[in-house]
Design an enzyme around this catalytic site. Sequence first.
Site, PDB file in Angstrom:
ATOM      1  N   GLU A 192      -4.949  -8.772  -0.490  1.00  0.00           N
ATOM      2  CA  GLU A 192      -5.751  -8.514   0.712  1.00  0.00           C
ATOM      3  C   GLU A 192      -7.204  -8.432   0.276  1.00  0.00           C
ATOM      4  O   GLU A 192      -7.566  -7.555  -0.524  1.00  0.00           O
ATOM      5  CB  GLU A 192      -5.330  -7.216   1.408  1.00  0.00           C
ATOM      6  CG  GLU A 192      -3.957  -7.306   2.062  1.00  0.00           C
ATOM      7  CD  GLU A 192      -3.609  -6.092   2.908  1.00  0.00           C
ATOM      8  OE1 GLU A 192      -4.507  -5.445   3.459  1.00  0.00           O
ATOM      9  OE2 GLU A 192      -2.391  -5.795   2.982  1.00  0.00           O
ATOM     10  N   GLU A 196       0.833  -1.205   0.000  1.00  0.00           N
ATOM     11  CA  GLU A 196       0.000   0.000   0.000  1.00  0.00           C
ATOM     12  C   GLU A 196       0.870   1.258   0.000  1.00  0.00           C
ATOM     13  O   GLU A 196       0.797   2.114   0.893  1.00  0.00           O
ATOM     14  CB  GLU A 196      -0.992  -0.012   1.178  1.00  0.00           C
ATOM     15  CG  GLU A 196      -1.964  -1.187   1.059  1.00  0.00           C
ATOM     16  CD  GLU A 196      -3.194  -1.109   1.959  1.00  0.00           C
ATOM     17  OE1 GLU A 196      -3.240  -0.286   2.876  1.00  0.00           O
ATOM     18  OE2 GLU A 196      -4.131  -1.909   1.723  1.00  0.00           O
TER      19      GLU A 196
HETATM   20  O1  AHR Z   1      -5.207  -6.073   6.934  1.00  0.00           O
HETATM   21  C1  AHR Z   1      -5.102  -4.919   7.712  1.00  0.00           C
HETATM   22  C2  AHR Z   1      -4.462  -3.772   6.957  1.00  0.00           C
HETATM   23  O2  AHR Z   1      -5.261  -3.421   5.881  1.00  0.00           O
HETATM   24  C3  AHR Z   1      -3.122  -4.056   6.331  1.00  0.00           C
HETATM   25  O3  AHR Z   1      -2.076  -3.915   7.227  1.00  0.00           O
HETATM   26  C4  AHR Z   1      -3.038  -3.011   5.260  1.00  0.00           C
HETATM   27  O4  AHR Z   1      -2.220  -3.408   4.189  1.00  0.00           O
HETATM   28  C5  AHR Z   1      -4.479  -2.829   4.860  1.00  0.00           C
HETATM   29  O5  AHR Z   1      -4.823  -1.517   4.745  1.00  0.00           O
END
Ligand code: AHR
Length: 548
Positions: free
Chosen positions: A347, A216
């Site tokens: 994610e 990110e």
């Molecule tokens: O999964 C929790 C957080 O969500 C992670 O650390 C980040 O990459 C995302 O924003």
Amino acid sequence: MISRRSFLHTAAAGAASLASRIPVRAQGADARIEVLTAEPIGRIAPEIYSHFVEHLGGVVYDGIWVGENSSIPNVGGIRKALVEALARTKPGAIRWPGGCYADQYDWRDGTGARAQRPKRTNFWVDSPEWPKNARRDGPQSYETNQLGTVEFARFCRLAGGQPYFAANLRSLPAQEFWRWVEYCNSPAGSTTLAALRASDGETQPLNVRYWGVGNESWGCGGNFTPEEYATEYRRYTAWVPGYGSRLMLVGSGPNGGDLNWTRGFFSKAGGSLNNMWGWALHHYSWNASAGRTTEWYAGKRDAVRFDAEQYYEILHEANLMEPLITSTWGVMGEADRRHRVKLVVDEWGAWYAPGTEPFPEALLGQQSTMRDAVLTGLTLDTFQRHADKVGMANAAQLVNCLHSLFFAHEDKFCVTPTYHVFAMYAAHQNAEAVRTMISAPQVTYSRNGTPTTLPGLAGSASIEGKKLVLTVTNQSMDQAREAEIAIRGAAMQSAKATTLAAADVHAHNSFEAPREVEPKEAALAVRGGMLVHRFPAGSVTKIEVGLG
Ligand code: AHR
């Protein structure tokens, strides 16, 4: 107003439900599913069944790492019940150590004698989402580094998955990236770092192939613009030793549907696209406010106590995965004409408001109901319908956190409905995804007063030799749906169904009631070369068909 993007900045459709008008013949059936065996999409990468482990709340400490001297059954400090259950789902890759944590992590802290490893402040120490009664002085706040590279690689080996490491681009120099690769992969006896690895207990190379270059990077990973990130990516990846195998480098992709991030990066990446294997995409289903707000904290709702609108809103968000994949893929293709770079959805999952943590130290921990099982099924089906594009996908996160497969605390352990979906869908791995057409009445719900629809049934199918696997979700929370199922281009010999359903979509497992939600198997009758099957409300079903 705090959006997810600004939160992270400051903190450091079932499109398969093709509405073709296919006549339905079975009495009572108002839906139809046709599997087109002659229309292959691509091989389903086992890495679509990948996971994510961050040093966050109870994921690592308590969840995975209990320590060698613990009375909790463990293998070298790693919770035995967890690796055994995870192994049954055939995990693809397991991403570590973050998440946002990755861009503060110094891999050297997790090497050397465990008793001497440094203690560091964790990225999540000041999160506003800590439960009030959580202890704030443990390893969740002050990282003890007991689980480092070698321990994590062993965890992967025990579970049968491949490690996928996220390198720190925000706060370590590029040199530390390739030195971490050297520590992991340089031949036994070849370098000082290979010797350090040997003294940590692993003489032979760990052969880590998957490497994320930041996380990110538009937010907690450095607050870069896409152009700045492209410059950093080029610098970090200009030279990284492979030690005989191709490193699968993954670039830090957009926040949801931010196509400007993808376009900005791809237009500036130049020749470094040649060394990129994957482009990350993160998508959480979090806003259950039905359009009343886009504010990060105000938009989230409870994981267990939800009404019909909130139930459908979370599934509505999950159904956005399909347009996210196709739109991001389209933009990637503007610069990467031959589509050499795959999508890595590293994610994904539901993210609810605090309040259902399995124990107070499990920051971002949340219960997981049948709604989450449906979300899991429809998301995995989406990836499989795009098996030609999606090279890897990681549910966030494995244990005691968002969209988890497991809860583990002290000597207590249980699996969630999401776990069961992963176990059921593992049958698709490595098979050829084939086009599946589903015609079913849509689900209609009231979205802040406006009638809104979701796919009635959605799914995907795959073939390997004489075995066909069809998986289907019924997103309606209260209506079963009967469907005729036909396989085009092959004869059905036998069929059986595995169904995950409950009397109520709020149903979930807990330490006290670990088997509230479990799949059930039943043989199905093939008549006249087709099946008629009733999909319960709010359910996930796998139908395995033997072909003649
Ligand atoms: O999964 C929790 C957080 O969500 C992670 O650390 C980040 O990459 C995302 O924003």
